[in-house]
Enzyme design. Structure first.
Site, short mmCIF file in Angstrom:
data_model
loop_
_atom_site.label_atom_id
_atom_site.label_comp_id
_atom_site.label_asym_id
_atom_site.label_seq_id
_atom_site.Cartn_x
_atom_site.Cartn_y
_atom_site.Cartn_z
N HIS A 1 33.21 33.02 -37.91
CA HIS A 1 33.85 32.38 -36.74
C HIS A 1 35.08 31.57 -37.19
O HIS A 1 35.07 30.34 -37.20
CB HIS A 1 32.79 31.47 -36.11
CG HIS A 1 33.10 30.80 -34.82
ND1 HIS A 1 34.27 30.12 -34.57
CD2 HIS A 1 32.37 30.69 -33.69
CE1 HIS A 1 34.23 29.60 -33.35
NE2 HIS A 1 33.09 29.94 -32.80
N GLU B 1 37.94 35.61 -34.45
CA GLU B 1 36.67 35.72 -35.17
C GLU B 1 36.31 37.18 -35.47
O GLU B 1 36.33 38.02 -34.58
CB GLU B 1 35.56 35.08 -34.34
CG GLU B 1 35.90 33.66 -33.90
CD GLU B 1 34.93 33.14 -32.84
OE1 GLU B 1 33.76 33.55 -32.82
OE2 GLU B 1 35.36 32.31 -32.01
C1 BG6 Z 1 33.21 30.77 -29.50
C2 BG6 Z 1 32.57 31.15 -28.19
O1 BG6 Z 1 33.02 31.80 -30.42
O2 BG6 Z 1 32.58 29.59 -30.00
C3 BG6 Z 1 32.71 29.98 -27.22
O3 BG6 Z 1 33.16 32.33 -27.68
C4 BG6 Z 1 32.13 28.71 -27.81
O4 BG6 Z 1 32.07 30.31 -25.99
C5 BG6 Z 1 32.78 28.47 -29.17
O5 BG6 Z 1 32.39 27.63 -26.93
C6 BG6 Z 1 32.23 27.24 -29.88
O6 BG6 Z 1 30.84 27.31 -29.98
P1 BG6 Z 1 30.03 26.11 -30.59
O7 BG6 Z 1 28.58 26.48 -30.45
O8 BG6 Z 1 30.46 25.99 -32.03
O9 BG6 Z 1 30.42 24.88 -29.81
#
Ligand code: BG6
Length: 301
Positions: A172, A275
């Site tokens: 990510h 990502e």
């Molecule tokens: C992204 C998602 O990959 O991650 C989003 O598509 C999400 O929907 C974001 O808000 C952050 O996620 P997290 O769990 O780290 O707050």
């Protein structure tokens, strides 16, 4: 709070001119990599790359100034490892978003100075009572991070059990940009995306992706390289993927950033997530004793 045997880690895995270990923010142990090509930092919490900077370049990854550096919480920025599912659990939204490995402690398995001057560090994570309660499969993960002039990150998921499993996931990656409203993400033209902010409708991406409001999209069924053209920083970041059929593009924009405790109110302007993922339709079946490799290679042009 983790108990860390820093002396033991350094005795077993430090490599002069390449890798050393220290205790970072919140008591979380980190590996610092410094070689002839670049510097990088990787937290053992989540096997999470938090920084990568080739010599003579600006930092490539974005990291929030408001991170929660705590066992059990995800680090905001860098490259969180999402596995074995992406986003909410498909059947139980009470389970942790993006799986359970980004908030857990990994083990260092090996470190190596490579012949080309790059540094490789491998982390490992296997099932436990806690993971079996969330996901009833035996597995062994390896996270292999190679820091050279480019950054290569590979998540190898081994199915060590006697039944197949289906997994999604993501490396990510959060990238640092000068001004998100001025960048263009290329490589996704002609792809279908699921718009998470519009009832998951499927839409066609016709032009390069630009950002002028909250954006949360899963581009499905694509293996294309992506680039982030950033005129303000005078650079192009290239993202090459293997074992990944989805790309997630995310920027929380102003209101969502303000609602997140680990996101500065204005920080959304300086970041973009592109990502390397397997999400939505693109989940992967791993047979008993089989493996799946999810790889991203990040370079600056
Ligand atoms: C992204 C998602 O990959 O991650 C989003 O598509 C999400 O929907 C974001 O808000 C952050 O996620 P997290 O769990 O780290 O707050």
């Amino acid at each position: 709070m983790y108990t860390v045997d820093l002396d033991g880690l350094n005795a077993q895995f430090a490599v002069a001119g390449h890798v050393s270990f220290r205790v970072g923010y919140g008591g979380l142990p980190v590996a610092d990599i410094a070689n002839i090509h670049a510097t990088a930092t990787i937290s053992l919490h989540g096997a999470h790359v938090t920084a990568f900077q080739p010599h003579g370049q600006d930092p490539v990854l974005w990291l929030s100034d408001y991170c929660c550096w705590e066992a059990g919480k995800a680090i905001r920025g860098g490259i969180p490892v999402c596995w074995p599912w992406f986003a909410a659990h498909p059947a139980d939204s009470g389970k942790p978003a993006h799986g359970f490995v980004r908030t857990a402690m990994w083990k260092v398995m090996a470190t190596e100075a490579l012949a080309n001057g790059a540094t490789q560090i491998t982390f490992g994570f296997t099932e436990s009572e806690a993971t079996l309660a969330l996901w009833p499969y035996a597995f062994r993960l390896e996270m292999v991070v190679t820091v050279g002039a480019v950054l290569q990150v590979e998540l190898v998921a081994h199915n060590t059990g006697n039944k197949e499993f289906i997994c999604g996931g993501a490396l990510h990656s959060y990238f640092r940009v000068n001004d998100v409203t001025e960048i263009a993400v290329r490589g996704l033209e002609g792809c279908t995306y699921i718009d998470s902010l519009d009832l998951s409708h499927r839409k066609l991406q016709e032009e390069p992706v630009t950002i002028s409001s909250e954006t949360d999209r899963i581009y499905v069924d694509t293996t294309a390289d992506c680039t982030i053209d950033d005129p303000g920083m005078g650079r192009r970041i290239r993202i090459v993927r293997k074992g990944s059929r989805s790309v997630v593009v995310w920027n929380p924009w102003k209101d969502k950033a303000a609602r997140m405790e680990d996101f500065g109110d204005q920080e959304y302007l300086g970041m973009i997530c592109v990502e390397t993922a397997n999400a939505a339709d693109d989940v992967v079946m791993v047979p008993s004793m089989g493996e799946h490799r999810l790889q991203t290679v990040i370079s600056v042009e």
